[in-house]
Design an enzyme around this catalytic site. Structure first.
Site, mmCIF file in Angstrom:
data_model
loop_
_atom_site.group_PDB
_atom_site.id
_atom_site.type_symbol
_atom_site.label_atom_id
_atom_site.label_comp_id
_atom_site.label_asym_id
_atom_site.label_seq_id
_atom_site.Cartn_x
_atom_site.Cartn_y
_atom_site.Cartn_z
ATOM 1 N N GLY A 122 41.273 11.382 -4.768
ATOM 2 C CA GLY A 122 41.811 10.199 -3.975
ATOM 3 C C GLY A 122 40.494 10.256 -2.698
ATOM 4 O O GLY A 122 39.398 10.271 -3.007
ATOM 5 N N CYS A 123 40.620 9.257 -1.953
ATOM 6 C CA CYS A 123 40.125 8.603 -0.717
ATOM 7 C C CYS A 123 39.425 9.495 0.117
ATOM 8 O O CYS A 123 37.452 9.421 -0.207
ATOM 9 C CB CYS A 123 40.672 7.392 0.204
ATOM 10 S SG CYS A 123 42.212 7.998 0.803
ATOM 11 N N TYR A 124 40.056 10.698 0.781
ATOM 12 C CA TYR A 124 39.523 11.417 1.562
ATOM 13 C C TYR A 124 38.736 12.341 0.777
ATOM 14 O O TYR A 124 37.037 12.763 1.257
ATOM 15 C CB TYR A 124 40.504 12.303 1.712
ATOM 16 C CG TYR A 124 41.435 12.177 3.306
ATOM 17 C CD1 TYR A 124 40.027 11.447 4.465
ATOM 18 C CD2 TYR A 124 42.190 12.053 3.520
ATOM 19 C CE1 TYR A 124 40.477 10.891 5.852
ATOM 20 C CE2 TYR A 124 43.294 11.667 4.727
ATOM 21 C CZ TYR A 124 42.394 11.298 6.079
ATOM 22 O OH TYR A 124 42.922 10.825 7.149
ATOM 23 N N GLU A 150 37.693 4.845 6.171
ATOM 24 C CA GLU A 150 37.520 6.564 6.362
ATOM 25 C C GLU A 150 36.293 6.642 6.600
ATOM 26 O O GLU A 150 35.348 6.360 6.179
ATOM 27 C CB GLU A 150 38.238 6.433 5.198
ATOM 28 C CG GLU A 150 38.408 8.187 5.080
ATOM 29 C CD GLU A 150 39.143 8.519 4.131
ATOM 30 O OE1 GLU A 150 40.318 8.133 3.500
ATOM 31 O OE2 GLU A 150 38.359 8.556 2.193
#
Length: 348
Positions: free
Chosen positions: A151-153, A244
């Site tokens: 995932g991006c996080y 992010e």
């Protein structure tokens, strides 16, 4: 592989991750995009769904049952969580898969059921899946049939913390992650809280105390450290389309200093094409990586003795999804990792 053409399909081609994957892959000299799959937009041209991609000469969008899978070597998955495992399980076994959903990231199917609200329909495929954090799992990715892109996080967090956890430089029970992401991280589906008038000019937390990326981060940190890890993780919706940034607060182990953390990270990524530990004193910012496959990491001593702050930033749709997927493709097929990912960040 120099003159080889790899035929690729994109599952979920009408989403943001699918669009960014197409944007990047279209310029890859070895990729031929033979099928763009998007059930809800089947029959439409790519230009109708994404006008910014109108210059590309690519086939119209179709449903999965309209695809000639004998003309596909690899499938990029950009489907929503919960549907990817069903669709991917139906693909011919010879097709390699680079999945950008969460459906193959968790190694324990019971964890998937707990955090994603439903049983995994293809638990046997989890044994074939390799966690696709390119900069830490290259060797396993090379021969994998299924690569589960993080995932991006987790990408931003793990790139910052894995070398520190592995070297046991930080306490494993005192990690606080304050994360912020642009609204594209929530996908392209229309949702009230993502409307411009509601998301713009504001900042709001969500998934407080129980965000789905928690078990993924704890899983990988625990494997690196060889011991259980527990984190405090709170994501926030930031009024920007992409980007992010994670501000991570850690307690130092023993006599470790912030300088030791910086040295460990610098050493871990000395040969990494896309992970940069910024110079001491520089502050990572989303606008410094926007539109690129880069991750910038900064390390700072806290004024509280025995603590440090690590800041990590990425573009959630590129390094946090489609860019890392293409980086994994390059590793799987023996190309230079940077191929078709050479673009520099967009600024301002």
């Amino acid at each position: 592989m120099a003159n080889k053409t790899i035929r690729a399909a994109v599952l979920g081609a009408s989403g943001y991750t699918g669009a960014d994957l197409i944007r990047l892959a279209a310029l890859h000299p070895a990729i031929k995009l033979t099928a763009l799959i998007a059930k809800g937009h089947a029959g439409q041209s790519l230009a109708q769904v994404f006008p910014h991609l109108a210059s590309l000469d690519l086939p119209a969008l179709v449903t999965a049952d309209q695809v000639d899978w004998s003309a596909v070597d690899v499938a990029f998955g950009g489907l929503p969580h919960g549907t990817a495992h069903t669709e991917i399980a139906q693909l011919p076994e010879r097709i390699r898969v680079i999945d950008m959903s969460a459906d193959f990231r968790l190694r324990d199917p019971s964890l998937y059921a707990e955090w994603y609200g439903g049983e995994h329909s293809a638990p046997a495929l989890l044994e074939d899946a390799v966690y696709g954090l390119t900069d830490h799992y290259r060797d396993a990715i090379k021969s994998a049939r299924i690569v589960a892109c993080p995932g991006c996080y987790p990408t931003a967090v793990l790139l910052a913390l894995l070398p520190l956890a592995k070297a046991k430089l930080i306490a494993l029970d005192d990690i606080i992650i304050d994360a912020k992401s642009g609204v594209s991280g929530a996908g392209r589906t229309v949702k009230q809280n993502l409307l411009f008038s509601e998301a713009g000019e504001g900042l709001s937390p969500y998934g407080i105390g129980n965000h789905r990326h928690v078990p993924e981060i704890e899983q990988e940190l625990g494997l690196a450290a060889g011991a259980p890890v527990r984190i405090n993780f709170t994501p926030h919706l930031a009024p920007m389309s992409r980007g992010e940034l994670c501000t991570i607060y850690v307690r130092l182990a023993g006599k470790t200093t912030a300088a030791d953390l910086r040295q460990a990270l610098t050493g871990a990524y000395a040969d990494a094409a896309f992970v940069h530990v910024v110079v001491e004193g520089a502050i990572p910012a989303t606008q410094h990586v926007r539109g690129s496959n880069y991750c910038h990491i900064g390390v700072f001593a806290d004024r509280i003795e025995g603590r440090a702050i690590v800041v990590s930033t990425i573009d959630n749709l590129v390094k946090g999804s489609a860019g890392q997927a293409l980086q994994n493709f390059n590793v799987m097929y023996g190309f230079d990792e940077t191929l078709s990912l050479e673009q520099l960040p967009l600024f301002p």
